[in-house]
Design a protein around this motif. Structure first.
Motif, PDB file in Angstrom:
ATOM      1  N   ILE A 115      23.443  37.283  41.198  1.00 24.85           N
ATOM      2  CA  ILE A 115      24.485  37.451  42.217  1.00 24.85           C
ATOM      3  C   ILE A 115      25.790  37.874  41.557  1.00 24.85           C
ATOM      4  O   ILE A 115      26.255  37.235  40.603  1.00 24.85           O
ATOM      5  N   VAL A 116      26.375  38.944  42.078  1.00 29.89           N
ATOM      6  CA  VAL A 116      27.744  39.332  41.735  1.00 29.89           C
ATOM      7  C   VAL A 116      28.567  39.051  42.981  1.00 29.89           C
ATOM      8  O   VAL A 116      28.253  39.571  44.062  1.00 29.89           O
ATOM      9  N   ALA A 117      29.605  38.225  42.874  1.00 29.81           N
ATOM     10  CA  ALA A 117      30.354  37.834  44.068  1.00 29.81           C
ATOM     11  C   ALA A 117      31.838  37.728  43.788  1.00 29.81           C
ATOM     12  O   ALA A 117      32.255  37.334  42.688  1.00 29.81           O
ATOM     13  N   VAL A 118      32.634  38.104  44.796  1.00 32.06           N
ATOM     14  CA  VAL A 118      34.079  37.909  44.738  1.00 32.06           C
ATOM     15  C   VAL A 118      34.363  36.489  45.223  1.00 32.06           C
ATOM     16  O   VAL A 118      34.015  36.130  46.354  1.00 32.06           O
ATOM     17  N   VAL A 119      34.976  35.676  44.365  1.00 34.36           N
ATOM     18  CA  VAL A 119      35.252  34.279  44.712  1.00 34.36           C
ATOM     19  C   VAL A 119      36.757  34.052  44.784  1.00 34.36           C
ATOM     20  O   VAL A 119      37.487  34.355  43.852  1.00 34.36           O
ATOM     21  N   ASP A 120      37.202  33.547  45.915  1.00 38.69           N
ATOM     22  CA  ASP A 120      38.609  33.222  46.108  1.00 38.69           C
ATOM     23  C   ASP A 120      38.864  31.786  45.653  1.00 38.69           C
ATOM     24  O   ASP A 120      37.938  31.088  45.234  1.00 38.69           O
ATOM     25  N   THR A 121      40.097  31.336  45.756  1.00 31.36           N
ATOM     26  CA  THR A 121      40.448  29.999  45.254  1.00 31.36           C
ATOM     27  C   THR A 121      39.839  28.878  46.092  1.00 31.36           C
ATOM     28  O   THR A 121      39.866  27.725  45.677  1.00 31.36           O
ATOM     29  N   ASN A 122      39.310  29.206  47.259  1.00 34.94           N
ATOM     30  CA  ASN A 122      38.668  28.181  48.097  1.00 34.94           C
ATOM     31  C   ASN A 122      37.143  28.227  47.995  1.00 34.94           C
ATOM     32  O   ASN A 122      36.443  27.597  48.780  1.00 34.94           O
ATOM     33  N   CYS A 123      36.619  28.990  47.037  1.00 36.79           N
ATOM     34  CA  CYS A 123      35.164  29.142  46.886  1.00 36.79           C
ATOM     35  C   CYS A 123      34.656  28.345  45.687  1.00 36.79           C
ATOM     36  O   CYS A 123      35.420  27.939  44.811  1.00 36.79           O
ATOM     37  N   ASN A 124      33.335  28.160  45.660  1.00 33.43           N
ATOM     38  CA  ASN A 124      32.683  27.471  44.552  1.00 33.43           C
ATOM     39  C   ASN A 124      32.018  28.509  43.645  1.00 33.43           C
ATOM     40  O   ASN A 124      31.052  29.161  44.055  1.00 33.43           O
ATOM     41  N   PRO A 125      32.499  28.678  42.412  1.00 31.68           N
ATOM     42  CA  PRO A 125      31.914  29.688  41.520  1.00 31.68           C
ATOM     43  C   PRO A 125      30.610  29.246  40.863  1.00 31.68           C
ATOM     44  O   PRO A 125      29.920  30.066  40.260  1.00 31.68           O
ATOM     45  N   ASP A 126      30.279  27.962  40.967  1.00 37.14           N
ATOM     46  CA  ASP A 126      29.049  27.460  40.343  1.00 37.14           C
ATOM     47  C   ASP A 126      27.825  28.072  41.028  1.00 37.14           C
ATOM     48  O   ASP A 126      27.754  28.151  42.265  1.00 37.14           O
ATOM     49  N   GLY A 127      26.857  28.485  40.226  1.00 39.76           N
ATOM     50  CA  GLY A 127      25.641  29.082  40.778  1.00 39.76           C
ATOM     51  C   GLY A 127      25.736  30.578  40.960  1.00 39.76           C
ATOM     52  O   GLY A 127      24.734  31.230  41.267  1.00 39.76           O
ATOM     53  N   ILE A 128      26.938  31.137  40.773  1.00 35.26           N
ATOM     54  CA  ILE A 128      27.113  32.599  40.861  1.00 35.26           C
ATOM     55  C   ILE A 128      26.983  33.163  39.446  1.00 35.26           C
ATOM     56  O   ILE A 128      27.706  32.740  38.539  1.00 35.26           O
ATOM     57  N   ASP A 129      26.079  34.098  39.274  1.00 36.14           N
ATOM     58  CA  ASP A 129      25.818  34.639  37.923  1.00 36.14           C
ATOM     59  C   ASP A 129      27.008  35.405  37.375  1.00 36.14           C
ATOM     60  O   ASP A 129      27.334  35.302  36.192  1.00 36.14           O
ATOM     61  N   PHE A 130      27.660  36.198  38.230  1.00 34.14           N
ATOM     62  CA  PHE A 130      28.808  37.006  37.793  1.00 34.14           C
ATOM     63  C   PHE A 130      29.943  36.862  38.806  1.00 34.14           C
ATOM     64  O   PHE A 130      30.157  37.732  39.653  1.00 34.14           O
ATOM     65  N   PRO A 131      30.678  35.725  38.744  1.00 35.25           N
ATOM     66  CA  PRO A 131      31.782  35.529  39.684  1.00 35.25           C
ATOM     67  C   PRO A 131      32.988  36.404  39.313  1.00 35.25           C
ATOM     68  O   PRO A 131      33.346  36.530  38.142  1.00 35.25           O
ATOM     69  N   ILE A 132      33.599  37.008  40.317  1.00 39.57           N
ATOM     70  CA  ILE A 132      34.812  37.817  40.114  1.00 39.57           C
ATOM     71  C   ILE A 132      35.945  37.134  40.861  1.00 39.57           C
ATOM     72  O   ILE A 132      36.018  37.216  42.093  1.00 39.57           O
ATOM     73  N   PRO A 133      36.830  36.423  40.166  1.00 36.20           N
ATOM     74  CA  PRO A 133      37.933  35.751  40.863  1.00 36.20           C
ATOM     75  C   PRO A 133      38.887  36.770  41.477  1.00 36.20           C
ATOM     76  O   PRO A 133      39.362  37.684  40.788  1.00 36.20           O
ATOM     77  N   GLY A 134      39.151  36.637  42.755  1.00 40.65           N
ATOM     78  CA  GLY A 134      40.043  37.581  43.419  1.00 40.65           C
ATOM     79  C   GLY A 134      40.170  37.284  44.900  1.00 40.65           C
ATOM     80  O   GLY A 134      39.445  36.454  45.455  1.00 40.65           O
ATOM     81  N   ASN A 135      41.053  38.005  45.525  1.00 39.57           N
ATOM     82  CA  ASN A 135      41.321  37.859  46.957  1.00 39.57           C
ATOM     83  C   ASN A 135      40.162  38.468  47.751  1.00 39.57           C
ATOM     84  O   ASN A 135      39.880  39.659  47.626  1.00 39.57           O
ATOM     85  N   ASP A 136      39.502  37.649  48.566  1.00 33.21           N
ATOM     86  CA  ASP A 136      38.379  38.167  49.354  1.00 33.21           C
ATOM     87  C   ASP A 136      38.738  38.340  50.829  1.00 33.21           C
ATOM     88  O   ASP A 136      37.847  38.446  51.680  1.00 33.21           O
ATOM     89  N   ASP A 137      40.029  38.366  51.131  1.00 35.66           N
ATOM     90  CA  ASP A 137      40.480  38.527  52.522  1.00 35.66           C
ATOM     91  C   ASP A 137      41.224  39.836  52.761  1.00 35.66           C
ATOM     92  O   ASP A 137      41.193  40.367  53.874  1.00 35.66           O
ATOM     93  N   ALA A 138      41.911  40.363  51.751  1.00 35.17           N
ATOM     94  CA  ALA A 138      42.666  41.606  51.904  1.00 35.17           C
ATOM     95  C   ALA A 138      41.718  42.810  51.890  1.00 35.17           C
ATOM     96  O   ALA A 138      40.843  42.906  51.032  1.00 35.17           O
ATOM     97  N   ILE A 139      41.910  43.708  52.841  1.00 32.80           N
ATOM     98  CA  ILE A 139      41.033  44.869  52.953  1.00 32.80           C
ATOM     99  C   ILE A 139      41.111  45.739  51.698  1.00 32.80           C
ATOM    100  O   ILE A 139      40.091  46.220  51.196  1.00 32.80           O
ATOM    101  N   ARG A 140      42.303  45.913  51.151  1.00 33.30           N
ATOM    102  CA  ARG A 140      42.465  46.765  49.968  1.00 33.30           C
ATOM    103  C   ARG A 140      41.753  46.164  48.756  1.00 33.30           C
ATOM    104  O   ARG A 140      41.138  46.875  47.959  1.00 33.30           O
ATOM    105  N   ALA A 141      41.835  44.855  48.617  1.00 30.65           N
ATOM    106  CA  ALA A 141      41.162  44.192  47.497  1.00 30.65           C
ATOM    107  C   ALA A 141      39.644  44.307  47.624  1.00 30.65           C
ATOM    108  O   ALA A 141      38.935  44.611  46.653  1.00 30.65           O
TER     109      ALA A 141
END
Length: 289
Positions: A178-204
Motif C-alpha cells: 500500500i502506498v497512501a497519503v496519511v494526514d496527521t489524523n491517520c494511522n501510518p502503521d500497516g501502510i507499506d509506504f506512507p506519505i505524510p501530507g495533506n489529504d484534504d486539499a485538492i492541489r495536494a
C-alpha cells in the motif's frame, strides 16, 4: 519542496484531532494546527515512487483509490493518463478479497454495454430498457474504473486511509503493498509506504496522484526500451542468410569443383554484338554446379 509548499501539503489537522502515531512526521504546531515535516515527505515520495516503478516494471498493475469528493476527479484523470485502474466513487466490500464475485459484476456490465450496441434493446419494452439502463449506470459508476482488471493489482495507491479503511484492510489481508497519503489524523502503521501530507486539499491530492502516475509511465517506458534493445541484440547476433551470401558459397564450391581451371563459359566462341546478351556470372556457375 516549492511545489509541496504551494500545494499546501504541509498543513495538517487541528491539534486536538491528531493521531499520536503520526508524531514522527510532525514538524511543529502553528495556531492550533500541526505542520508536517516536508523533508520526511520528500523522502517518502521518493520511496513510494521507486516502489510503484518496480511493481509496474515487473508486469503488475496499480489501483488508484480515492472516493472523497476532493480526490475523485484527480484519481480518475491520472489513472486514465497512465493506463491503470481506479476506484473513485465507492469501495465495494470484497473488491480484493472476493474478486471472483466482482468479476461476475464486471462481466454483467460488459454484457449490458454490448446489448446496448448490438441492437438488443430494440426488441425490449421501454420499461425493460429503463431498468437495464439504470443497472448499467450503477455498475459503471462503481466498477467503471476496474472494468478491464482481470487480476488483483500489484500495489494500491490510497488517498485518506481513514475513509478507505476497508480497502486498507483488504489489501493487508491479501498482502498487497500500500502506498497512501496519511494526514496527521491517520494511522501510518500497516501502510507499506506512507506519505505524510495533506489529504484534504485538492492541489495536494492532485500533486501526489500525478507523481504516482509519472512513476507508472516511467516504468512502462523502461519496459518498452528494454524490449527494443533485446530485439536489436537478437538482430545483431542472428545472421540472416541472403541471396548474396548463398551465391558466394556457390561460387566457392564451383571454383573448387573446377580445380583452378577457368570456367567453360570463357571458352565459348564470341557471338555477334547484336546477339550478345548480359551474362549473370552467379547463375552460370549455379547451372554448372
Amino acid at each position: 519542496m516549492k511545489s509541496l509548499l504551494e500545494s499546501g501539503v504541509h498543513f495538517g489537522h487541528q491539534v486536538k484531532r491528531w493521531d499520536p502515531r503520526m508524531k514522527k512526521y510532525i514538524f511543529a504546531e502553528r495556531n492550533g494546527i500541526h505542520i508536517i515535516d516536508l523533508q520526511k515527505t520528500i523522502q517518502a515520495i521518493k520511496d513510494a515512487y521507486e516502489a510503484v516503478r518496480k511493481v509496474v516494471a515487473s508486469g503488475k498493475t496499480v489501483l488508484f483509490v480515492g472516493t472523497k469528493k476532493q480526490a475523485q476527479q484527480a484519481i480518475q484523470k491520472e489513472a486514465e493518463r497512465c493506463g491503470m485502474f481506479y476506484v473513485n466513487n465507492r469501495w465495494l466490500g470484497g473488491m480484493l478479497t472476493n474478486f471472483f464475485t466482482i468479476k461476475k459484476s464486471l462481466l454483467r456490465l460488459k454484457k449490458l454495454e454490448k446489448m446496448e450496441v448490438d441492437g438488443t434493446f430494440e426488441n425490449l419494452t421501454k420499461k425493460e430498457i429503463a431498468s437495464l439502463g439504470k443497472e448499467r449506470a450503477k455498475l459503471q459508476k462503481n466498477l467503471g474504473g476496474i472494468k478491464e482488471m482481470k487480476d488483483p493489482p500489484g500495489i494500491l495507491f490510497i488517498i485518506d486511509t481513514r475513509k478507505e479503511s476497508i480497502a486498507v484492510a483488504e489489501a493487508q489481508r491479501m498482502n498487497i503493498p500500500i502506498v497512501a497519503v496519511v494526514d496527521t489524523n491517520c494511522n501510518p502503521d500497516g501502510i507499506d509506504f506512507p506519505i505524510p501530507g495533506n489529504d484534504d486539499a485538492i492541489r495536494a491530492i492532485t500533486l501526489f496522484t500525478q507523481i504516482i502516475a509519472n512513476a507508472v509511465i516511467e516504468a512502462d517506458n523502461e519496459v518498452g526500451l528494454k524490449i527494443i534493445e533485446t530485439l536489436g541484440d537478437e538482430d545483431e547476433e542472428t545472421e540472416v542468410p541472403t541471396d548474396f551470401t548463398n551465391k558466394e558459397e556457390d561460387r566457392e564450391i564451383d571454383i573448387e569443383s573446377y580445380s583452378g581451371e577457368a570456367p567453360e563459359k570463357t571458352e565459348e566462341p564470341e557471338s555477334d554484338e547484336e546477339d550478345e546478351l548480359p551474362v549473370d556470372v552467379d547463375k552460370v556457375f549455379g547451372e554448372d554446379n
